[in-house]
Motif scaffolding. Sequence first.
Motif, short mmCIF file in Angstrom:
data_model
loop_
_atom_site.label_atom_id
_atom_site.label_comp_id
_atom_site.label_asym_id
_atom_site.label_seq_id
_atom_site.Cartn_x
_atom_site.Cartn_y
_atom_site.Cartn_z
N MET A 198 27.43 -32.32 11.16
CA MET A 198 27.55 -31.27 10.16
C MET A 198 26.18 -30.61 9.97
SD MET A 198 30.21 -32.86 7.36
CE MET A 198 30.64 -31.26 6.69
N ALA A 199 26.19 -29.43 9.38
CA ALA A 199 24.98 -28.61 9.30
C ALA A 199 24.21 -28.84 8.00
CB ALA A 199 25.36 -27.14 9.42
N SER A 200 22.99 -28.33 7.99
CA SER A 200 22.25 -28.18 6.73
C SER A 200 22.83 -27.00 5.97
CB SER A 200 20.77 -27.95 7.01
OG SER A 200 20.57 -26.74 7.72
N ALA A 201 22.49 -26.90 4.69
CA ALA A 201 23.01 -25.79 3.88
C ALA A 201 21.94 -25.35 2.90
CB ALA A 201 24.27 -26.20 3.14
N ASP A 202 21.26 -24.25 3.21
CA ASP A 202 20.30 -23.65 2.30
C ASP A 202 20.86 -22.33 1.80
OD1 ASP A 202 18.45 -25.71 2.82
OD2 ASP A 202 17.68 -24.65 4.57
N ALA A 203 20.52 -21.96 0.58
CA ALA A 203 20.95 -20.68 0.01
C ALA A 203 19.76 -19.74 -0.08
CB ALA A 203 21.56 -20.90 -1.37
N PHE A 204 20.00 -18.46 0.16
CA PHE A 204 18.91 -17.50 0.04
C PHE A 204 19.34 -16.33 -0.84
CE2 PHE A 204 21.28 -15.79 3.64
CZ PHE A 204 21.24 -14.42 3.44
N SER A 205 18.35 -15.73 -1.49
CA SER A 205 18.59 -14.50 -2.25
C SER A 205 17.40 -13.57 -2.03
CB SER A 205 18.77 -14.79 -3.75
OG SER A 205 17.59 -15.38 -4.28
#
Length: 414
Positions: A198-205
Amino acid sequence: MTGPTELPSLPDARFAGLLAEAKALQPSTVALRRELHRHPELGLTLPETQAAILKALDGLPLEITLGKSTTSVTAVLRGKTPGPAILLRGDMDALPMPEDTGAEYASAVDGVMHACGHDTHVAMLASAAKLLSGHVDELAGSVVFMFQPGEEGFHGARHMIHEGVLDAAGERVEQVFGLHIFANLRSGLIATRRGPIMASADAFSVTVTGKGGHGSMPHNAIDPVPAAAAMVGALQTMVTRRVDVADPAVVSVTKILAGTTTNVIPETAEIAGTIRTLSEKTRALVRQELPAVCESIGAAYGCRVLVDIEPGYPPTVNDDDMADHVLRLAGEVLGAENAEEMAAPIMGAEDFSYVLQRVPGAFAFLGACPPGTDPAEAAANHSNRVHYDEEAFANGVALYAAFALDGLRPGWSE
């Protein structure tokens, strides 16, 4: 120390017995699952779920510790003789969404649903604890049962690690195993793979600031909207031209926000989205390149740009030997037709990744597509209409138990 994958497997008859024992526990497994499904809870504080787990474990020969920063439950089963420790994990929390399944045991809490099957994980792990409690004489070591809240974005595994779950048996666990139910796989099938699963999960804005003005006179303003639009396309080009296709990344812009009416050029525009990668190397590259791309475009349009990246879960990476071991166990416990190597990872994320960063182990998927439904057409995990075939639960219980019994059989550490 000789690893478990180098020892002969347990006799087939004993494995067959495990599945029969798991099936005998099916009524209590289903009952607990349905109780949890009716009363879902969110985040790190799940008092009703914790109470239901403690009730299910009552009377078993377990050493139980409750979390301090969360409502986690850690239970240790000690074998007849000393030895290493193995950890089995099940997550507990639900999702903030409505349920539209029409099930008789549907959520009684408005806007909250067990749409990712964590209720099934808890029920299977509790039944595995019951099953293994009847096999204490066959365990040369300890089993740690990790009932974890806060998987859905709250880093619950990290909380439990900080509170000592990996050392709950008195020494660091040496192997770990986790299961996740999956509606789009044939019921009863175990699927896993070596390496990233499974992948990493980062959020960006990204906030783009220009100069507001009248919609009819853009030359008197600095319009942030075309700058933001250019960023959306450029980020896709960045992925295809900067990221190795053999170590992929997904950058999805999932939110665009700008303006209030038709004749006003806004001062600001915002875009936001998610970053998914399968390695820390590519994760670092994308986190470096994304701000550079957006800032450069902003400068070209005369806008100021502020980029924020919120770190999420790291990639979930299986130990190669442990992944192979799980597939072999699944084949012997459940039949060769119920063990399958995954061709590719899933780009979703999972906080069991924190555990696998520290201890060799494996994460696997358990298929639970409803009978008579094409797995490709079934309502997926996180759907308001997702259903799981409860008949698959016995396979999960049996595999949890087999992983512990096989790893802690006499001779493991010789």
